[in-house]
Design an enzyme around this catalytic site. Structure first.
Site, short mmCIF file in Angstrom:
data_model
loop_
_atom_site.label_atom_id
_atom_site.label_comp_id
_atom_site.label_asym_id
_atom_site.label_seq_id
_atom_site.Cartn_x
_atom_site.Cartn_y
_atom_site.Cartn_z
N SER A 1 0.83 -1.21 0.00
CA SER A 1 0.00 0.00 0.00
C SER A 1 0.86 1.26 0.00
O SER A 1 1.88 1.32 0.69
CB SER A 1 -0.89 0.05 1.25
N ILE A 2 0.40 2.28 -0.72
CA ILE A 2 1.08 3.58 -0.68
C ILE A 2 1.10 4.08 0.76
O ILE A 2 2.11 4.63 1.22
CB ILE A 2 0.40 4.58 -1.63
N ASP B 1 -14.64 2.26 8.50
CA ASP B 1 -15.14 2.24 7.13
C ASP B 1 -15.64 3.65 6.85
O ASP B 1 -16.62 4.10 7.46
CB ASP B 1 -16.27 1.21 6.99
N VAL B 2 -14.97 4.36 5.92
CA VAL B 2 -15.29 5.79 5.73
C VAL B 2 -16.65 6.02 5.09
O VAL B 2 -17.09 7.17 5.01
CB VAL B 2 -14.20 6.52 4.90
N TYR C 1 -9.83 4.11 -16.26
CA TYR C 1 -9.88 4.82 -14.96
C TYR C 1 -11.30 5.36 -14.74
O TYR C 1 -11.78 5.45 -13.62
CB TYR C 1 -8.81 5.91 -14.89
N LYS D 1 -11.53 11.80 -8.51
CA LYS D 1 -10.24 12.42 -8.12
C LYS D 1 -10.25 13.92 -8.39
O LYS D 1 -9.62 14.69 -7.65
CB LYS D 1 -9.07 11.74 -8.84
N ARG E 1 1.99 -0.82 -8.54
CA ARG E 1 1.22 -2.05 -8.38
C ARG E 1 0.89 -2.29 -6.90
O ARG E 1 1.72 -2.73 -6.14
CB ARG E 1 1.96 -3.25 -8.99
N LEU F 1 -2.75 -3.35 -4.17
CA LEU F 1 -4.02 -4.10 -4.25
C LEU F 1 -5.03 -3.35 -5.11
O LEU F 1 -5.78 -3.96 -5.88
CB LEU F 1 -4.59 -4.32 -2.85
N ALA F 2 -5.05 -2.01 -4.99
CA ALA F 2 -6.02 -1.22 -5.77
C ALA F 2 -5.74 -1.28 -7.26
O ALA F 2 -6.60 -0.93 -8.06
CB ALA F 2 -6.02 0.23 -5.29
P1 NAD Z 1 -4.44 -0.05 -1.59
O1 NAD Z 1 -5.44 -1.03 -2.09
O2 NAD Z 1 -3.25 -0.56 -0.90
O3 NAD Z 1 -5.16 1.04 -0.66
C1 NAD Z 1 -6.49 1.44 -0.85
C2 NAD Z 1 -7.09 1.52 0.54
O4 NAD Z 1 -8.42 2.04 0.51
C3 NAD Z 1 -7.16 0.15 1.24
O5 NAD Z 1 -6.43 0.20 2.42
C4 NAD Z 1 -8.65 -0.03 1.50
O6 NAD Z 1 -8.88 -0.72 2.70
C5 NAD Z 1 -9.08 1.42 1.58
N1 NAD Z 1 -10.53 1.59 1.45
C6 NAD Z 1 -11.33 1.36 0.36
N2 NAD Z 1 -12.62 1.57 0.68
C7 NAD Z 1 -12.64 1.96 1.98
C8 NAD Z 1 -13.67 2.31 2.90
N3 NAD Z 1 -14.98 2.29 2.54
N4 NAD Z 1 -13.33 2.66 4.18
C9 NAD Z 1 -12.04 2.65 4.57
N5 NAD Z 1 -11.01 2.33 3.74
C10 NAD Z 1 -11.32 1.98 2.48
O7 NAD Z 1 -4.04 0.83 -2.88
P2 NAD Z 1 -3.16 2.15 -3.04
O8 NAD Z 1 -2.75 2.16 -4.48
O9 NAD Z 1 -2.13 2.22 -1.99
O10 NAD Z 1 -4.24 3.31 -2.85
C11 NAD Z 1 -4.09 4.36 -1.91
C12 NAD Z 1 -4.45 5.70 -2.56
O11 NAD Z 1 -3.47 6.02 -3.53
C13 NAD Z 1 -5.79 5.74 -3.27
O12 NAD Z 1 -6.41 6.99 -3.02
C14 NAD Z 1 -5.40 5.67 -4.73
O13 NAD Z 1 -6.35 6.27 -5.57
C15 NAD Z 1 -4.12 6.45 -4.69
N6 NAD Z 1 -3.24 6.28 -5.86
C16 NAD Z 1 -2.83 5.04 -6.22
C17 NAD Z 1 -2.01 4.90 -7.34
C18 NAD Z 1 -1.56 3.52 -7.81
O14 NAD Z 1 -1.17 3.39 -8.96
N7 NAD Z 1 -1.54 2.51 -6.96
C19 NAD Z 1 -1.59 6.02 -8.05
C20 NAD Z 1 -2.03 7.28 -7.62
C21 NAD Z 1 -2.85 7.40 -6.53
O1 0WE Z 2 -7.02 5.21 -7.84
C1 0WE Z 2 -6.58 4.17 -8.29
C2 0WE Z 2 -7.38 2.89 -8.19
C3 0WE Z 2 -8.50 2.98 -7.20
C4 0WE Z 2 -9.45 1.82 -7.23
C5 0WE Z 2 -9.09 0.51 -7.47
C6 0WE Z 2 -10.05 -0.50 -7.43
C7 0WE Z 2 -9.74 -1.93 -7.76
C8 0WE Z 2 -10.71 -2.88 -7.06
C9 0WE Z 2 -10.77 2.11 -6.96
N1 0WE Z 2 -11.71 1.15 -6.94
C10 0WE Z 2 -11.38 -0.13 -7.15
N2 0WE Z 2 -12.37 -1.08 -7.11
C11 0WE Z 2 -12.13 -2.39 -7.11
O2 0WE Z 2 -13.06 -3.22 -7.10
N3 0WE Z 2 -5.35 4.19 -8.92
C12 0WE Z 2 -4.72 5.45 -9.15
C13 0WE Z 2 -4.70 2.98 -9.45
C14 0WE Z 2 -5.13 2.81 -10.86
O3 0WE Z 2 -6.28 2.19 -11.15
C15 0WE Z 2 -6.44 2.26 -12.53
C16 0WE Z 2 -5.35 2.93 -13.09
C17 0WE Z 2 -4.51 3.30 -12.01
C18 0WE Z 2 -3.23 4.06 -12.09
C19 0WE Z 2 -7.46 1.79 -13.34
C20 0WE Z 2 -7.38 1.97 -14.72
C21 0WE Z 2 -6.31 2.66 -15.27
C22 0WE Z 2 -5.27 3.15 -14.46
#
Ligand code: NAD
Ligand code: 0WE
Length: 260
Positions: free
Chosen positions: A19-20, A64-65, A157, A164, A194, A196-197
Protein backbone atom coordinates in the site's frame (compact mmCIF):
# COMPACT_ATOMS: atom_id res chain seq x y z
CA UNK A 1 16.59 14.83 14.55
CA UNK A 2 13.95 13.49 12.17
CA UNK A 3 11.73 15.75 10.08
CA UNK A 4 8.70 14.59 12.09
CA UNK A 5 10.09 13.94 15.55
CA UNK A 6 7.50 14.58 18.24
CA UNK A 7 4.63 14.56 15.74
CA UNK A 8 1.60 12.27 15.93
CA UNK A 9 0.19 11.14 12.59
CA UNK A 10 -2.95 9.14 11.73
CA UNK A 11 -2.50 6.99 8.60
CA UNK A 12 -5.51 5.57 6.77
CA UNK A 13 -5.49 3.21 3.78
CA UNK A 14 -3.00 0.51 4.76
CA UNK A 15 -4.22 -2.80 3.32
CA UNK A 16 -0.89 -4.56 2.72
CA UNK A 17 2.84 -3.96 2.71
CA UNK A 18 2.47 -2.77 -0.91
CA UNK A 19 0.00 0.00 0.00
CA UNK A 20 1.08 3.58 -0.68
CA UNK A 21 -0.05 4.32 2.90
CA UNK A 22 2.51 1.77 4.11
CA UNK A 23 5.30 3.59 2.24
CA UNK A 24 4.09 6.83 3.83
CA UNK A 25 3.98 5.27 7.31
CA UNK A 26 7.49 3.82 6.94
CA UNK A 27 8.98 7.17 5.86
CA UNK A 28 7.17 9.03 8.63
CA UNK A 29 8.32 6.51 11.24
CA UNK A 30 11.90 6.87 10.00
CA UNK A 31 11.56 10.64 10.44
CA UNK A 32 10.49 10.20 14.05
CA UNK A 33 6.68 10.35 13.90
CA UNK A 34 4.45 8.43 16.30
CA UNK A 35 1.78 6.63 14.24
CA UNK A 36 -1.83 5.48 14.52
CA UNK A 37 -3.59 3.48 11.80
CA UNK A 38 -7.10 2.79 10.61
CA UNK A 39 -8.29 -0.32 8.79
CA UNK A 40 -11.37 -0.75 6.61
CA UNK A 41 -12.80 -3.96 8.08
CA UNK A 42 -12.05 -6.85 10.43
CA UNK A 43 -10.63 -8.92 7.56
CA UNK A 44 -7.84 -6.34 7.21
CA UNK A 45 -7.62 -5.57 10.95
CA UNK A 46 -5.19 -8.33 11.92
CA UNK A 47 -2.86 -7.54 9.04
CA UNK A 48 -2.84 -3.82 9.82
CA UNK A 49 -2.21 -4.45 13.54
CA UNK A 50 0.83 -6.59 12.63
CA UNK A 51 2.17 -3.92 10.27
CA UNK A 52 1.53 -1.19 12.88
CA UNK A 53 3.55 -3.18 15.42
CA UNK A 54 6.51 -3.22 13.00
CA UNK A 55 6.57 0.57 13.32
CA UNK A 56 6.13 0.54 17.09
CA UNK A 57 2.43 1.42 16.98
CA UNK A 58 -0.30 -0.27 19.01
CA UNK A 59 -3.04 2.10 17.85
CA UNK A 60 -5.11 0.56 15.04
CA UNK A 61 -8.76 1.52 14.81
CA UNK A 62 -11.43 0.14 12.48
CA UNK A 63 -13.03 2.75 10.24
CA UNK A 64 -15.14 2.24 7.13
CA UNK A 65 -15.29 5.79 5.73
CA UNK A 66 -18.69 5.16 4.15
CA UNK A 67 -20.19 5.09 7.69
CA UNK A 68 -20.57 8.39 9.58
CA UNK A 69 -20.64 6.50 12.88
CA UNK A 70 -17.24 4.90 12.19
CA UNK A 71 -15.68 8.33 11.57
CA UNK A 72 -17.16 9.76 14.79
CA UNK A 73 -15.96 6.75 16.79
CA UNK A 74 -12.47 6.99 15.23
CA UNK A 75 -11.84 10.52 16.49
CA UNK A 76 -13.38 9.77 19.89
CA UNK A 77 -10.99 6.86 20.34
CA UNK A 78 -8.03 8.77 18.93
CA UNK A 79 -8.78 11.71 21.25
CA UNK A 80 -8.78 9.31 24.23
CA UNK A 81 -5.34 7.97 23.27
CA UNK A 82 -3.67 11.18 22.06
CA UNK A 83 -3.97 14.74 23.43
CA UNK A 84 -3.64 16.15 19.94
CA UNK A 85 -2.94 15.28 16.33
CA UNK A 86 -0.29 16.74 13.96
CA UNK A 87 -0.90 14.83 10.74
CA UNK A 88 -3.69 13.01 8.91
CA UNK A 89 -3.03 10.89 5.82
CA UNK A 90 -5.94 9.86 3.58
CA UNK A 91 -5.02 7.04 1.16
CA UNK A 92 -8.44 5.62 0.32
CA UNK A 93 -10.26 5.16 -2.98
CA UNK A 94 -12.96 2.84 -4.26
CA UNK A 95 -15.27 2.47 -7.22
CA UNK A 96 -17.32 -0.65 -8.05
CA UNK A 97 -15.17 -3.00 -10.15
CA UNK A 98 -17.64 -2.92 -13.09
CA UNK A 99 -17.07 0.84 -13.39
CA UNK A 100 -13.30 0.33 -13.92
CA UNK A 101 -13.79 -1.96 -16.92
CA UNK A 102 -14.54 -1.02 -20.49
CA UNK A 103 -15.36 2.53 -21.53
CA UNK A 104 -16.53 5.41 -19.31
CA UNK A 105 -20.25 4.79 -19.82
CA UNK A 106 -19.98 0.98 -19.64
CA UNK A 107 -20.74 -0.06 -16.07
CA UNK A 108 -21.51 3.52 -15.01
CA UNK A 109 -24.76 4.14 -13.20
CA UNK A 110 -25.98 6.52 -10.48
CA UNK A 111 -24.87 4.17 -7.72
CA UNK A 112 -21.33 3.60 -9.07
CA UNK A 113 -20.88 7.36 -9.47
CA UNK A 114 -22.16 7.96 -5.94
CA UNK A 115 -19.97 5.29 -4.32
CA UNK A 116 -16.81 6.45 -6.15
CA UNK A 117 -17.32 10.05 -5.03
CA UNK A 118 -18.42 9.09 -1.50
CA UNK A 119 -15.51 6.78 -0.66
CA UNK A 120 -12.79 8.52 -2.73
CA UNK A 121 -13.57 12.25 -2.26
CA UNK A 122 -16.20 13.01 0.40
CA UNK A 123 -14.33 10.78 2.87
CA UNK A 124 -11.37 13.19 2.89
CA UNK A 125 -13.65 16.10 3.82
CA UNK A 126 -15.36 13.91 6.42
CA UNK A 127 -12.04 12.92 8.04
CA UNK A 128 -10.91 16.56 7.95
CA UNK A 129 -14.16 17.57 9.66
CA UNK A 130 -13.68 14.94 12.36
CA UNK A 131 -9.93 15.47 12.84
CA UNK A 132 -9.34 19.21 12.74
CA UNK A 133 -10.48 19.83 16.34
CA UNK A 134 -7.65 17.55 17.53
CA UNK A 135 -5.17 19.63 15.47
CA UNK A 136 -6.41 23.02 16.60
CA UNK A 137 -3.90 23.64 19.39
CA UNK A 138 -0.70 23.38 17.31
CA UNK A 139 -2.00 23.32 13.76
CA UNK A 140 -1.18 20.37 11.55
CA UNK A 141 -1.04 18.88 8.09
CA UNK A 142 -3.50 16.81 6.10
CA UNK A 143 -2.54 14.86 3.00
CA UNK A 144 -4.41 12.82 0.41
CA UNK A 145 -3.40 10.70 -2.59
CA UNK A 146 -4.63 11.45 -6.08
CA UNK A 147 -3.90 10.44 -9.68
CA UNK A 148 -3.44 12.31 -12.99
CA UNK A 149 -6.62 10.60 -14.21
CA UNK A 150 -8.38 13.58 -12.55
CA UNK A 151 -7.04 15.93 -15.25
CA UNK A 152 -6.45 13.65 -18.25
CA UNK A 153 -8.16 10.60 -19.65
CA UNK A 154 -6.69 7.15 -18.99
CA UNK A 155 -8.34 3.98 -20.33
CA UNK A 156 -10.48 2.21 -17.68
CA UNK A 157 -9.87 4.82 -14.96
CA UNK A 158 -13.38 5.96 -15.88
CA UNK A 159 -15.50 7.29 -12.98
CA UNK A 160 -12.43 7.49 -10.72
CA UNK A 161 -11.34 10.45 -12.90
CA UNK A 162 -14.24 12.70 -11.84
CA UNK A 163 -13.93 11.39 -8.26
CA UNK A 164 -10.24 12.42 -8.12
CA UNK A 165 -11.08 15.80 -9.69
CA UNK A 166 -13.55 16.29 -6.84
CA UNK A 167 -10.93 15.20 -4.32
CA UNK A 168 -8.41 17.74 -5.70
CA UNK A 169 -10.95 20.57 -5.52
CA UNK A 170 -11.75 19.44 -1.96
CA UNK A 171 -8.04 19.88 -1.11
CA UNK A 172 -8.24 23.54 -2.16
CA UNK A 173 -11.47 24.29 -0.29
CA UNK A 174 -10.18 22.53 2.85
CA UNK A 175 -6.91 24.48 2.60
CA UNK A 176 -8.84 27.75 2.65
CA UNK A 177 -11.22 26.59 5.39
CA UNK A 178 -8.54 25.23 7.75
CA UNK A 179 -5.71 27.66 6.99
CA UNK A 180 -6.79 30.08 9.74
CA UNK A 181 -6.44 27.17 12.22
CA UNK A 182 -2.83 26.62 11.10
CA UNK A 183 -3.75 23.45 9.25
CA UNK A 184 -2.24 22.82 5.81
CA UNK A 185 -3.99 20.55 3.29
CA UNK A 186 -2.20 19.03 0.29
CA UNK A 187 -2.24 16.08 -2.10
CA UNK A 188 0.36 13.92 -3.79
CA UNK A 189 -0.47 12.84 -7.33
CA UNK A 190 1.39 9.54 -7.59
CA UNK A 191 2.38 7.72 -10.76
CA UNK A 192 1.07 4.16 -11.23
CA UNK A 193 2.23 1.61 -8.63
CA UNK A 194 1.22 -2.05 -8.38
CA UNK A 195 -0.82 -2.19 -5.16
CA UNK A 196 -4.02 -4.10 -4.25
CA UNK A 197 -6.02 -1.22 -5.77
CA UNK A 198 -4.20 -1.81 -9.06
CA UNK A 199 -4.44 -5.60 -9.04
CA UNK A 200 -6.89 -7.03 -11.51
CA UNK A 201 -7.02 -3.79 -13.50
CA UNK A 202 -6.68 -5.10 -17.06
CA UNK A 203 -3.84 -3.40 -18.92
CA UNK A 204 -2.07 -2.17 -15.76
CA UNK A 205 1.21 -3.80 -16.89
CA UNK A 206 0.98 -1.89 -20.19
CA UNK A 207 0.29 1.36 -18.31
CA UNK A 208 3.36 0.83 -16.10
CA UNK A 209 5.55 0.15 -19.17
CA UNK A 210 4.18 3.23 -20.96
CA UNK A 211 4.76 5.43 -17.89
CA UNK A 212 8.31 4.19 -17.50
CA UNK A 213 9.17 4.91 -21.14
CA UNK A 214 7.50 8.33 -21.23
CA UNK A 215 8.61 9.72 -17.86
CA UNK A 216 11.65 12.06 -17.81
CA UNK A 217 13.27 9.85 -15.14
CA UNK A 218 12.59 6.72 -17.30
CA UNK A 219 11.38 4.75 -14.32
CA UNK A 220 8.23 4.18 -12.30
CA UNK A 221 7.86 5.49 -8.77
CA UNK A 222 7.80 3.41 -5.59
CA UNK A 223 5.84 3.68 -2.36
CA UNK A 224 9.10 4.96 -0.82
CA UNK A 225 9.27 7.84 -3.32
CA UNK A 226 5.71 8.78 -2.34
CA UNK A 227 6.45 8.25 1.37
CA UNK A 228 9.42 10.60 1.32
CA UNK A 229 7.40 13.38 -0.34
CA UNK A 230 4.59 12.76 2.15
CA UNK A 231 6.98 13.09 5.10
CA UNK A 232 8.20 16.41 3.70
CA UNK A 233 4.69 17.78 3.06
CA UNK A 234 3.61 16.92 6.62
CA UNK A 235 6.78 18.40 8.15
CA UNK A 236 7.49 21.97 9.20
CA UNK A 237 9.82 22.26 6.16
CA UNK A 238 6.62 22.56 4.10
CA UNK A 239 5.15 25.22 6.41
CA UNK A 240 4.40 27.56 3.49
CA UNK A 241 2.70 24.96 1.28
CA UNK A 242 -1.05 24.42 1.31
CA UNK A 243 -3.78 23.67 -1.25
CA UNK A 244 -1.13 22.14 -3.50
CA UNK A 245 -1.15 18.98 -5.64
CA UNK A 246 2.45 17.70 -5.86
CA UNK A 247 3.22 15.16 -8.58
CA UNK A 248 5.43 12.25 -7.54
CA UNK A 249 5.42 10.55 -10.92
CA UNK A 250 9.01 10.64 -12.24
CA UNK A 251 7.97 13.73 -14.22
CA UNK A 252 5.38 11.95 -16.39
CA UNK A 253 2.85 14.80 -16.15
CA UNK A 254 5.05 17.31 -18.06
CA UNK A 255 5.31 15.19 -21.20
CA UNK A 256 3.27 15.94 -24.32
CA UNK A 257 4.58 13.12 -26.50
CA UNK A 258 7.16 10.51 -25.47
CA UNK A 259 10.46 10.15 -27.41
CA UNK A 260 9.61 9.05 -30.96
P1 NAD B 1 -4.44 -0.05 -1.59
O1 NAD B 1 -5.44 -1.03 -2.09
O2 NAD B 1 -3.25 -0.56 -0.90
O3 NAD B 1 -5.16 1.04 -0.66
C1 NAD B 1 -6.49 1.44 -0.85
C2 NAD B 1 -7.09 1.52 0.54
O4 NAD B 1 -8.42 2.04 0.51
C3 NAD B 1 -7.16 0.15 1.24
O5 NAD B 1 -6.43 0.20 2.42
C4 NAD B 1 -8.65 -0.03 1.50
O6 NAD B 1 -8.88 -0.72 2.70
C5 NAD B 1 -9.08 1.42 1.58
N1 NAD B 1 -10.53 1.59 1.45
C6 NAD B 1 -11.33 1.36 0.36
N2 NAD B 1 -12.62 1.57 0.68
C7 NAD B 1 -12.64 1.96 1.98
C8 NAD B 1 -13.67 2.31 2.90
N3 NAD B 1 -14.98 2.29 2.54
N4 NAD B 1 -13.33 2.66 4.18
C9 NAD B 1 -12.04 2.65 4.57
N5 NAD B 1 -11.01 2.33 3.74
C10 NAD B 1 -11.32 1.98 2.48
O7 NAD B 1 -4.04 0.83 -2.88
P2 NAD B 1 -3.16 2.15 -3.04
O8 NAD B 1 -2.75 2.16 -4.48
O9 NAD B 1 -2.13 2.22 -1.99
O10 NAD B 1 -4.24 3.31 -2.85
C11 NAD B 1 -4.09 4.36 -1.91
C12 NAD B 1 -4.45 5.70 -2.56
O11 NAD B 1 -3.47 6.02 -3.53
C13 NAD B 1 -5.79 5.74 -3.27
O12 NAD B 1 -6.41 6.99 -3.02
C14 NAD B 1 -5.40 5.67 -4.73
O13 NAD B 1 -6.35 6.27 -5.57
C15 NAD B 1 -4.12 6.45 -4.69
N6 NAD B 1 -3.24 6.28 -5.86
C16 NAD B 1 -2.83 5.04 -6.22
C17 NAD B 1 -2.01 4.90 -7.34
C18 NAD B 1 -1.56 3.52 -7.81
O14 NAD B 1 -1.17 3.39 -8.96
N7 NAD B 1 -1.54 2.51 -6.96
C19 NAD B 1 -1.59 6.02 -8.05
C20 NAD B 1 -2.03 7.28 -7.62
C21 NAD B 1 -2.85 7.40 -6.53
O1 0WE C 1 -7.02 5.21 -7.84
C1 0WE C 1 -6.58 4.17 -8.29
C2 0WE C 1 -7.38 2.89 -8.19
C3 0WE C 1 -8.50 2.98 -7.20
C4 0WE C 1 -9.45 1.82 -7.23
C5 0WE C 1 -9.09 0.51 -7.47
C6 0WE C 1 -10.05 -0.50 -7.43
C7 0WE C 1 -9.74 -1.93 -7.76
C8 0WE C 1 -10.71 -2.88 -7.06
C9 0WE C 1 -10.77 2.11 -6.96
N1 0WE C 1 -11.71 1.15 -6.94
C10 0WE C 1 -11.38 -0.13 -7.15
N2 0WE C 1 -12.37 -1.08 -7.11
C11 0WE C 1 -12.13 -2.39 -7.11
O2 0WE C 1 -13.06 -3.22 -7.10
N3 0WE C 1 -5.35 4.19 -8.92
C12 0WE C 1 -4.72 5.45 -9.15
C13 0WE C 1 -4.70 2.98 -9.45
C14 0WE C 1 -5.13 2.81 -10.86
O3 0WE C 1 -6.28 2.19 -11.15
C15 0WE C 1 -6.44 2.26 -12.53
C16 0WE C 1 -5.35 2.93 -13.09
C17 0WE C 1 -4.51 3.30 -12.01
C18 0WE C 1 -3.23 4.06 -12.09
C19 0WE C 1 -7.46 1.79 -13.34
C20 0WE C 1 -7.38 1.97 -14.72
C21 0WE C 1 -6.31 2.66 -15.27
C22 0WE C 1 -5.27 3.15 -14.46
Amino acid sequence: MGLLSGKRVLVTGVASNRSIAWGVARAMHREGAELAFTYQNERLGERVKKLAAELGSTLAIGCDVSADGDIDRLFHRLGDAWPDLDGLVHAIAFAPREALEGSFLTGLDREAFRVAHDVSAYSFAALAGGGHELMRRNGGAMLTLTYLGSQRVFPSYNVMGPAKASLEATVRYLAENLGPEGIRVNAISAGPIRTLAASGISGFRKLLDHAQQAAPLRRNVTIDDVGNAAAFLCSDLAGGITGEITCVDAGYHVIGAPPL
